[in-house]
Design an enzyme around this catalytic site. Sequence first.
Site, short mmCIF file in Angstrom:
data_model
loop_
_atom_site.label_atom_id
_atom_site.label_comp_id
_atom_site.label_asym_id
_atom_site.label_seq_id
_atom_site.Cartn_x
_atom_site.Cartn_y
_atom_site.Cartn_z
N LYS A 1 0.86 -1.16 -0.01
CA LYS A 1 0.15 0.10 0.07
C LYS A 1 0.91 1.20 -0.04
CE LYS A 1 -3.99 1.83 2.36
NZ LYS A 1 -5.02 2.03 3.80
N SER B 1 -9.71 2.34 2.61
CA SER B 1 -8.96 2.82 1.91
C SER B 1 -8.00 1.85 1.12
CB SER B 1 -8.15 3.82 2.63
OG SER B 1 -7.37 3.32 3.67
N SER C 1 -10.43 0.11 6.79
CA SER C 1 -9.81 0.07 5.80
C SER C 1 -9.04 -1.27 5.05
CB SER C 1 -8.59 1.36 5.62
OG SER C 1 -9.40 2.69 5.49
#
Lengths: 492, 502
Positions: A78, A158, A182
Amino acid sequence: MSELTKLTLAAARDALKKKEISAVELTGAYLAEMAAGTALNTYVTVTAEKSMEMAKASDARLAKGAGGALEGLPLGIKDLFCTKDVLTTASSHILDGFRPPYESTVTANLWRDGAVMLGKLNNDEFAMGSSNETSFYGPVVNPWRRKGSDAKLVPGGSSGGSSAAVAAKLCLAATATDTGGSIRQPAAFTGTVGIKPTYGRCSRWGIVAFASSLDQAGPITRDVRDAAIMLTSMAGHDEKDTTSVDRPVPDYEAALGQGVKGLKVGIPKEYRVDGMPAEIDALWSRGIEWLKAAGAEIKEVSLPHTKYALPTYYIVAPAECSSNLARYDGVRYGLRVEGRDITDMYEKTRAAGFGAEVRRRVLMGTYVLSAGYYDAYYLKAQKVRTLIARDFAAAFADVDVLLTPTAPSAAFGIGEKTDDPLSMYLNDVFTVPVNLAGLPGISVPAGLSSDGLPLGLQLIGRTFDEETLLRAAYAVEQAADFKAAPEAWWKA
Amino acid sequence: MMTDFESTMRKREPREEDLIRGATGDWEIILGLEVHAQVTSEAKLFSASSTKFGAEQNTQVSFVDAAMPGMLPVINRYCVEQAVRTGLGLKAQINLRSVFDRKNYFYPDLPQGYQISQFKHPIVGEGEVVLDMPDARTVIVGIERLHLEQDAGKSLHDQHPAMSFVDLNRSGVALMEIVSKPDMRSAEEARAYVTKLRTILRYLGTCDGNMEEGSLRADVNVSVRKVGAPLGTRCEIKNVNSIRFIGQAIEYEARRQIDILEDGGKIDQETRLFDPKTGETRPMRSKEEAHDYRYFPDPDLLPLVLQQADVDAIRRALPELPDEKKARLISAYGLSAYDATVLVSDGARADFFEAVAKGRDAKLAANWVTGDFFAALNREGHAIEQSPVTAKQLGELLDLISDGTISGRIAKQIFDSMYKTGRDPSKIVEDEGLRQVTDFGAIEAAIDAVIAANPDKVEQTKVKPQLAGWFVGQVMKSTSGKANPQVVNEILARKLGLSSDG
């Protein structure tokens, strides 16, 4: 789809150890899939050269019979994790061109164990969002589509780049972070497994901060075993993060398969919220039946302050983010838009550098901390947070894990909720309380919606009892026997 | 730091000398100080970067100090100990649980966009500082609190025609903010407070007190009121960096406020800056720029929890502090309060004195140390560490006086030579033949010679015995001052027929 990329992390690990495949082959296969999957917009940076170098080094170690727990396994990272000399943006324009001269502790742990970095994965800007639509690099597209529709759906957020890349097999597994859901909500939206460990289990050092008291790193993977393997490598005490906890990291994989016989599973009654789709409710009931059938004892529990969790979260998280994001001022790194004077430079830089959702949260956070509002908002929220944590503590006096749905709906369409922040925030109604209480939670794919979209069940555990959590998750996974996979339409 | 002082301030009767005469009556000045003292520590408060003064710009900056993304603060235990040590030295309450907060504001030399400080729960609570005023008065100034916080970096506006540069070497350096109660009533007391506080910090080794390098700076809160009236509105004069300026700033600011009030105006609560060039204070920022710092607990740091046992260990290892040292010097050496105060104002001076006085006449040692020795240091601008005369050498000099080898007058001459050359006094005595003559025969011969040469003076002395002093002078002169004055007196008195017993 390449046969190689069909292997799970555990299977690829075993094949590498047996020298049935090489890390270079495996990495090459993923790079090819990534090149064919750009329509999903999962990667913001591909580190092809670096990944091949890492894979070669892994093969050399494997050839000598050496190598770590993740030797030669290609992962997506990420873009919230700082990676040394590799562009790290948090999917924000304000970190334009930022190449950190340091490596986050969690990713350093992965490289220490021999993993290979494929690239940096898209996410909601600064991890603020539940659909991956707030990214400066554009929305990530969910590999899943509704039956008979080619409408583009969100992958959750997210960590939408992480969930979509794992679901589309553009990496073996991915790192992710979870501040209010998330990891778990995107996992639920994409038929993948996502675990948010206990606050303090993974170091936050080198992860771009959103809300420091809530942020926690974890993996998104294809199954529970892979999650256990990834977490074993990611977790650990770090002297550079004083909120990380100094306790040994168990071998989480070893906890799987111990069954749930006699395990007490709590069903929080307050999670039966108004307007929850019937199919989510039905999924939940199936989950209860599966665990009961596997020998667990089911108990209803009460978490009376649940309804305050979302408003509490939307005070605490923006408050911390308004302060955490103050460092993006155009002075030292990232974007700078010149101005008449220093204040003008700040304003122009931050106006150009932050997207609408980030600006909204910075404004909310600034407001709730302001003189005259602090007591009514921030202080009150902290008190409620304590009550929410106490609810869980009381429940865990009676049960070992809790079972809930992960999200109140399946994946929705891109653009469907962007004009309605409140309905977007409601996505996190089941996941947010877990962050507020600092507990571990995991989402396991458990079935399909009537539209053919994956749905997830969430399990919540006691602090630092990821082993029991993974055990229960493994039992749900076995019972659900979720085999569905998205059509690879993006390759067309 | 805003605190409600009205309820906690010490009751004091105003002193005539402290009042300022105005057109409408007498005014009293109320003063409280916030002193920022840089913690003596190799590393910064939340990072391992060096704190050395004067390094090349931006060479002592870690990723944490530069607020790079994802960086986290880790508390420096030593700085915490230093704060505890200081708190104990101020006879203050040590709070076993304290909390770090973020003070949010934008400034280029503040990389995080917030300063990590302690707002609601400081590490040290109430304490006190005792001031010894020159007129032998004692003033007790209450300490409201002491907390730990980060220093900011430094903006450089003189390096480029169109741009400002930032030096982050100081960013993150540990400061102690020491907040007094508004217990001072004159510029003199404020100066005495900072001086005493600095002495205590230096004794403790927790701050070097070097105001030129910015290690110690004061924010001065000034308000005025008519005698007996409630507290007036105060102004805060920021960052005053010398004790002299503190006095000047207070005197200017008090007068300014009185003039406004006597003209029927009112005081705006504001922060002001002191300009040493003009000796005036002026507003620092307008009201619309007033900050809302949005303090909240720093979520990157857990509350700071101390163990009582650790605090006790620090307490046991505390050095002797100025007030205790002063009391001991008075009782052990019989010094006057004045001499003791002068000596303890600098730990090194007191140590020097004690080294000289040990096993010797304490009064003689005090006279020499506070007299000729300090005068020489002041004249040459030497710190005591730079003194060319060691305590051992000065002690030897005193021994030479006490055993009659030299006279006090010769001793002064020898001391000057010691200070110039660093030589041992015994060596100087030998080399320059300054040994005191106590040989009765030699002195008698010298006296006889003077008497023989001045028969008229001998006659006059019989009428006017005070003239004997003239003979002493002549004998000393003819012996180059080496004659033992006591022996000269005795023999002279006998020869001139003045001795009552002789």
